[in-house]
Write a protein that holds these residues in place. Structure first.
Motif, mmCIF file in Angstrom:
data_model
loop_
_atom_site.group_PDB
_atom_site.id
_atom_site.type_symbol
_atom_site.label_atom_id
_atom_site.label_comp_id
_atom_site.label_asym_id
_atom_site.label_seq_id
_atom_site.Cartn_x
_atom_site.Cartn_y
_atom_site.Cartn_z
ATOM 1 N N PRO A 5 27.138 1.362 -8.148
ATOM 2 C CA PRO A 5 27.376 0.943 -9.537
ATOM 3 C C PRO A 5 28.807 0.466 -9.755
ATOM 4 O O PRO A 5 29.767 1.093 -9.295
ATOM 5 C CB PRO A 5 27.080 2.211 -10.348
ATOM 6 N N GLN A 38 28.220 0.349 -15.149
ATOM 7 C CA GLN A 38 26.870 0.426 -14.593
ATOM 8 C C GLN A 38 26.552 1.846 -14.145
ATOM 9 O O GLN A 38 27.443 2.677 -13.912
ATOM 10 C CB GLN A 38 26.723 -0.498 -13.382
ATOM 11 N N LEU A 59 20.055 -0.491 -10.062
ATOM 12 C CA LEU A 59 21.270 -0.607 -10.858
ATOM 13 C C LEU A 59 20.900 -0.965 -12.293
ATOM 14 O O LEU A 59 19.970 -1.736 -12.532
ATOM 15 C CB LEU A 59 22.176 -1.711 -10.309
ATOM 16 N N ASP A 102 22.973 -1.755 -16.244
ATOM 17 C CA ASP A 102 24.109 -1.709 -17.153
ATOM 18 C C ASP A 102 23.893 -0.585 -18.153
ATOM 19 O O ASP A 102 22.760 -0.324 -18.582
ATOM 20 C CB ASP A 102 24.263 -3.029 -17.890
ATOM 21 N N GLU A 103 24.977 0.053 -18.539
ATOM 22 C CA GLU A 103 24.891 1.214 -19.420
ATOM 23 C C GLU A 103 24.111 0.913 -20.702
ATOM 24 O O GLU A 103 23.314 1.734 -21.158
ATOM 25 C CB GLU A 103 26.305 1.681 -19.765
#
Length: 337
Positions: A26, A30, A117, A119-120
């Motif tokens: 990450p 991420q 993976l 993204d937050e």
């Protein structure tokens, strides 16, 4: 370098292969998610067949899977709202810095893998009471019809609605239309198994759209006024023509099923006189997934009946084949890496 197993599609050769690939690390903002469940969608089948092609994929290969749930395994720098061990579903896509909408498992690597993976901002927390397999299918399989019903069509209480195609999306549309108070909810499908499923999901009637008395039965069920909203989840021209003929005044035809075939409005005068509309629909917005997770948590929705079968990651090609051939008339098949 750590590796993991992933189901990779070569979009040039249309070859789907489960193989070892580097385990992603990450980056800033991420997280790395340990995938617990990933849905198998007709869009995945279309990608394998070459009917659907990525618009923004870099290279020839992508890990499929846009319906994903799991647990946060590792945090990248500057992640503020997620923690290791969090149970999450992943939004099916995101916008890049240029404003393009990218789809997970199409334009960038998805969740048919041991790890993914994310993204937050694409994380959607899920309650402990929501199983991973049911959580995984909410993005797309449920959120797409939810957005079609609530945002595109704006269906209100006591509106008469028709749903053509009671497969993965259409079956959920039936359940969601009942939730918002539409009545009657009429499902149309030539497959008797799909009709049985539609009744189980809450349809007031499930009719064979190929039957000679189909139109008469719909008019009878709507008291002769026709449909306020009709949803095409099949993507078949004959379905759209049939649905248009059954719309009433101010009726809306919502096109959710994808096709490259033209749409013909044969009686333009009637269409205009009744002030009808044809509305295109694709996907959903992030808030729709959040709303659905909250509704599940509140006990208003249950998707246990939506899981038609589970497969290991190595069985991904078999799951694609079963969905393509509609073996067992599945709603959603799920991979569990």
């Amino acid at each position: 370098m750590a590796t993991m197993r992933a189901a990779r599609l070569n979009v040039r050769t249309r070859t789907l292969e489960v193989k070892d690939v580097p385990r992603p690390v990450p980056g800033r903002g991420q997280v790395l998610v340990r995938v617990r469940a990933a849905g198998v969608c007709l869009s995945d089948v279309h990608l394998v067949e070459g009917i659907l092609r990525p618009q923004y994929l870099e290279g020839d290969e992508v890990t499929l899977g846009h319906e994903v749930s799991g647990e946060v395994e590792e945090l990248g720098p500057d992640v503020l709202t997620a923690g290791v061990g969090d149970r999450v579903a992943l939004q099916a896509g995101q916008r890049d810095r240029a404003g393009k909408t990218l789809t997970r498992g199409v334009d960038y690597d998805g969740g048919w893998a041991e790890y993914a993976l994310a993204d937050e901002e694409t994380l959607v927390p899920i309650p402990d009471s929501l199983p991973f397999d049911q959580a995984a299918i909410i993005p797309d399989a449920v959120s797409t019809p939810w957005a079609a019903v609530t945002a595109t069509a704006g269906v209100g209480p006591a509106e008469a609605v028709g749903v053509w195609g009671a497969g993965g999306l259409g079956a959920h549309a039936v359940k969601l239309l009942r939730l918002v108070g539409a009545a009657p909810v009429i499902a149309a499908d030539p497959d008797p198994r799909a009709r049985e499923r539609a009744l189980a999901f809450g349809a007031d009637a499930a009719l064979d759209s190929a039957a000679p008395d189909f139109t008469a039965k719909v008019r009878e069920l709507t008291g002769g006024r026709g449909l306020d909203a009709a949803f095409d989840f099949a993507g078949v021209p004959v379905v759209r023509e049939q649905a248009l003929r059954l719309l009433g005044e101010h009726g809306r035809l919502v096109l959710v099923g994808l096709t490259d075939k033209p749409l013909e409005i044969r009686d333009g005068t009637r269409f205009s006189y009744l002030r009808q509309q044809v509305l295109g629909h694709y996907g959903s917005e992030p808030e729709h997934v959040v709303e659905l997770v909250e509704l599940v948590g509140a006990g208003r929705l249950d998707f246990a009946g939506s899981i038609s079968g589970t497969f290991g990651l190595e069985e991904a090609p078999e799951a694609v084949e079963r969905l393509e051939k509609r073996i067992g008339s599945p709603v959603r098949l799920v991979l569990e890496p």
